[in-house]
Motif scaffolding. Sequence first.
Motif, PDB file in Angstrom:
ATOM      1  N   VAL A  12       0.829  -1.208   0.000  1.00 20.56           N
ATOM      2  CA  VAL A  12       0.000   0.000   0.000  1.00 20.56           C
ATOM      3  C   VAL A  12       0.865   1.260   0.000  1.00 20.56           C
ATOM      4  N   MET A  13       1.969   1.186   0.713  1.00 24.90           N
ATOM      5  CA  MET A  13       2.867   2.337   0.765  1.00 24.90           C
ATOM      6  C   MET A  13       3.315   2.752  -0.637  1.00 24.90           C
ATOM      7  N   LEU A  16       0.380   4.192  -2.584  1.00 26.72           N
ATOM      8  CA  LEU A  16       0.038   5.547  -2.147  1.00 26.72           C
ATOM      9  C   LEU A  16       1.017   6.550  -2.736  1.00 26.72           C
ATOM     10  N   LYS A  17       2.285   6.170  -2.767  1.00 20.26           N
ATOM     11  CA  LYS A  17       3.296   7.066  -3.305  1.00 20.26           C
ATOM     12  C   LYS A  17       2.992   7.365  -4.778  1.00 20.26           C
ATOM     13  N   SER A  20      -0.745   9.111  -5.272  1.00 22.33           N
ATOM     14  CA  SER A  20      -0.933  10.489  -4.811  1.00 22.33           C
ATOM     15  C   SER A  20      -0.064  11.403  -5.675  1.00 22.33           C
ATOM     16  N   ASP A  21       1.102  10.910  -6.034  1.00 20.97           N
ATOM     17  CA  ASP A  21       1.955  11.694  -6.923  1.00 20.97           C
ATOM     18  C   ASP A  21       1.232  11.964  -8.241  1.00 20.97           C
ATOM     19  N   ALA A  23      -1.913  12.207  -8.691  1.00 23.53           N
ATOM     20  CA  ALA A  23      -3.149  12.982  -8.520  1.00 23.53           C
ATOM     21  C   ALA A  23      -2.872  14.443  -8.206  1.00 23.53           C
ATOM     22  N   LYS A  24      -1.597  14.786  -7.993  1.00 24.93           N
ATOM     23  CA  LYS A  24      -1.314  16.098  -7.404  1.00 24.93           C
ATOM     24  C   LYS A  24      -1.612  17.276  -8.310  1.00 24.93           C
ATOM     25  N   LEU A  65      -7.570  13.407   1.250  1.00 28.27           N
ATOM     26  CA  LEU A  65      -6.660  12.384   0.737  1.00 28.27           C
ATOM     27  C   LEU A  65      -6.884  12.356  -0.770  1.00 28.27           C
ATOM     28  N   LYS A  66      -5.947  12.982  -1.490  1.00 25.13           N
ATOM     29  CA  LYS A  66      -6.142  13.142  -2.938  1.00 25.13           C
ATOM     30  C   LYS A  66      -5.367  12.054  -3.669  1.00 25.13           C
ATOM     31  N   LEU A 101      -7.329   3.351   4.205  1.00 24.31           N
ATOM     32  CA  LEU A 101      -6.514   4.566   4.268  1.00 24.31           C
ATOM     33  C   LEU A 101      -7.350   5.748   4.742  1.00 24.31           C
TER      34      LEU A 101
ATOM     35  N   LEU B 219       2.660   6.349   6.280  1.00 24.58           N
ATOM     36  CA  LEU B 219       1.849   6.569   5.084  1.00 24.58           C
ATOM     37  C   LEU B 219       1.512   8.052   4.919  1.00 24.58           C
ATOM     38  N   SER B 226       4.574  13.521  -1.328  1.00 23.29           N
ATOM     39  CA  SER B 226       4.369  13.312  -2.764  1.00 23.29           C
ATOM     40  C   SER B 226       3.277  14.208  -3.346  1.00 23.29           C
TER      41      SER B 226
END
Lengths: 461, 255
Positions: A12-13, A16-17, A20-21, A23-24, A65-66, A101, B219, B226
């Motif tokens: 998951v880590m 998520l990295k 989210s990267d 989606a920014k 949480l984007k 999450l 997390l 990020s």
Amino acid sequence: MQYTKIPEQLPVMEKLKILSDAAKYDVACTSSGTSRGNNGKGIGSCFEAGICHSFAADGRCISLLKILFTNECIFNCRYCLNRSSNDVPRATFTPDEICELVMGFYRRNYIEGLFLSSGILKSPDYTMELLYQTLYRLRTKYHFGGYIHVKAIPGADPVLIEKTGFLADRMSVNLELPTAEGLRKLAPAKTRDKILRPMRQVQNRMEENRQEIALYRSAPRFVPAGQSTQMIIGATPENDFQILSVAESLYQKFDLKRVFYSAFVRVNDDSALPALPGGPPLLREHRLYQADWLLRFYGFEAGELLSEDRPNFNMVFDPKCDWALRHLEFFPVEVNRASYQTLLRVPGIGVKSAQRIVKARRLGSLDFADLKKIGVVLKRALYFITCRGRTMYPVKIEEDYITRNLLYVKENLPPELRGEMTYRQLSLFDDGMPLSAEEQSILTVGESGPAAGFSRERRIL
Amino acid sequence: MTTVFLCEDSLDGILTGVYEAWGSRLGHENVRLKTDEADTMELFCQYQTVRTDMEKAEKVLRTVRRRMGEKAQEAVCYAAACPDERKADAIYRLIVLGMSMEDGRQAVNCLQNPSVLLVEKLRYKAWHEAERMLGFLRFQELSGGVLYAYMEPPYAVLPLIAPHFADRLLQENWIIHDGRRKQIAVHKRGSGWFLADAGLLNPVRIEERSESEAEFQALWKVFCRSIAIEERRNPTCQKNLLPLRFRPCMTEFQV
Ligand code: SF4
């Protein structure tokens, strides 16, 4: 298909990295527009004005949480990092991973809720179904009552979009580029029509829902925080006038709550994309946000601020000041008599100070000292107003003269544009009241939400 | 001779002070309220120390609410949370004014009165501070599932923010700890919350984290990193919106 296959089981880590990267670049990370207490069964509430939980290194507010559901995509939009031709690490969440999450973050007060977007996995329907499943689980199995902003995927079955809308607070379909021409060039899989169709659907359903709620107060809410969209600024050659006109018609014809502008960041080396040696066009983005406020709260029309002959914003003066300098025949206005609408057009007078003026002058006529207390920014306003028939100093109502003087009164740019400049606030909002965190982040991010404040939380003890 | 009523620096302390000063019948112009220690004793003043009394405080607050309305009650509560030595006296003057008016609700609008203006300014400051804490507060999960948040706010925002979390985290057991005032707010699943002395906390228990706590913290840190756009990097802007003083208690800024 050329994209890299998903490794079977990413932790998951890692997901998520990656997600989210990816989606920014979506700017609409705000949590405003819904007010709702806990339903008694689960976790969560919504705060009308939105709450910022943190600020990232770029100064943008972190409220939700984007993330993307997946950065797999069958399409190949030229400006997008996730396009199918890019060789980037790919990942896809499962609905439960997202729920875990959100719950874990929400309980720790990291976030107000979830912002869920996605690349197109297999087909629009397939993707929309996954988004729906995620929201459904989050609301019914995890009893999550916080804020949810979800994307409607263009081309997806309207039934899926409708079902999803009943679980979300806000929905958005990205316009991506301001014109159909721009889309053809950079996002050939998308057409104007395909994008506007779900937007129209959401609008109509919201309207029906309002009537349902009027009839039965307990009717389920459809997208209660309204619909928004975003456009990328500077990837295609449209001018500001075109962009602002598009925004105006979206507000008028689609009843959008917000239009967001996103300065283009060149993430792909692609000959179809402009090179931006100066970095993303942040000042231009900022001018568009200012003009957007003028449309929504100040009674301006796009055609007043710009025209075919002057299609771009002045980089030195904010749009309202620029307008005033070109319409000196309008000035000076007498503060003790001018209508509210007229007061709003004076540089240095904001919504709050205009309202205060209208209230205060009922009790007696106002002079410059009163205006100062009310929060009018006199060093800007003084060229445009009289009190009891007199200007503050002997001034000339003349473009050159005022321009020269106003150049000394530097504009309060938001921190991210400031450079060596040190001013605190943006002139448009500069009517004396300190800004809330969410208001401040608008200046850099975009969302508004009239600072409705603590309405519910205000009850004490 | 002026009599100074020295009250404890808390809402109840100040309200008790209002009660005592009023009840002293010395005349409003002959009394003053102060919250700070008497290290700046003035000559020709008589000092009287107020013992905080919840019942008296409650009475005053009820009266304010009844005679001056909800807005005034709120202004008093928020202003009392500010680290400002003028607050106690300003609150007293506001209440005196409100009681003397036919319609006490108008008192908060009399901004030409310096005390009223001060209370209004302080109310706004505390409100702003509390609003930020609603976002910046961070809970950690203790073993056993209790959520525990630690803060050291310059403003006494604990009672102002607790109702928000009592609603939002209704089904959770949680504790918010104000390390500066050695005070905690405690919430039991499905019920209300109350303020208590931080001495009640078991210092060993609050150090025991649940199994998943470290992972969620990691997390969250990854996410915060990020989500920033490198091309728009701007630490000055970040610092204006999220001043350094908040950061020691925020997970994402801890190493
Ligand atoms: S559809 Fe969306 S995710 Fe896919 S390439 Fe286009 S912009 Fe990127």
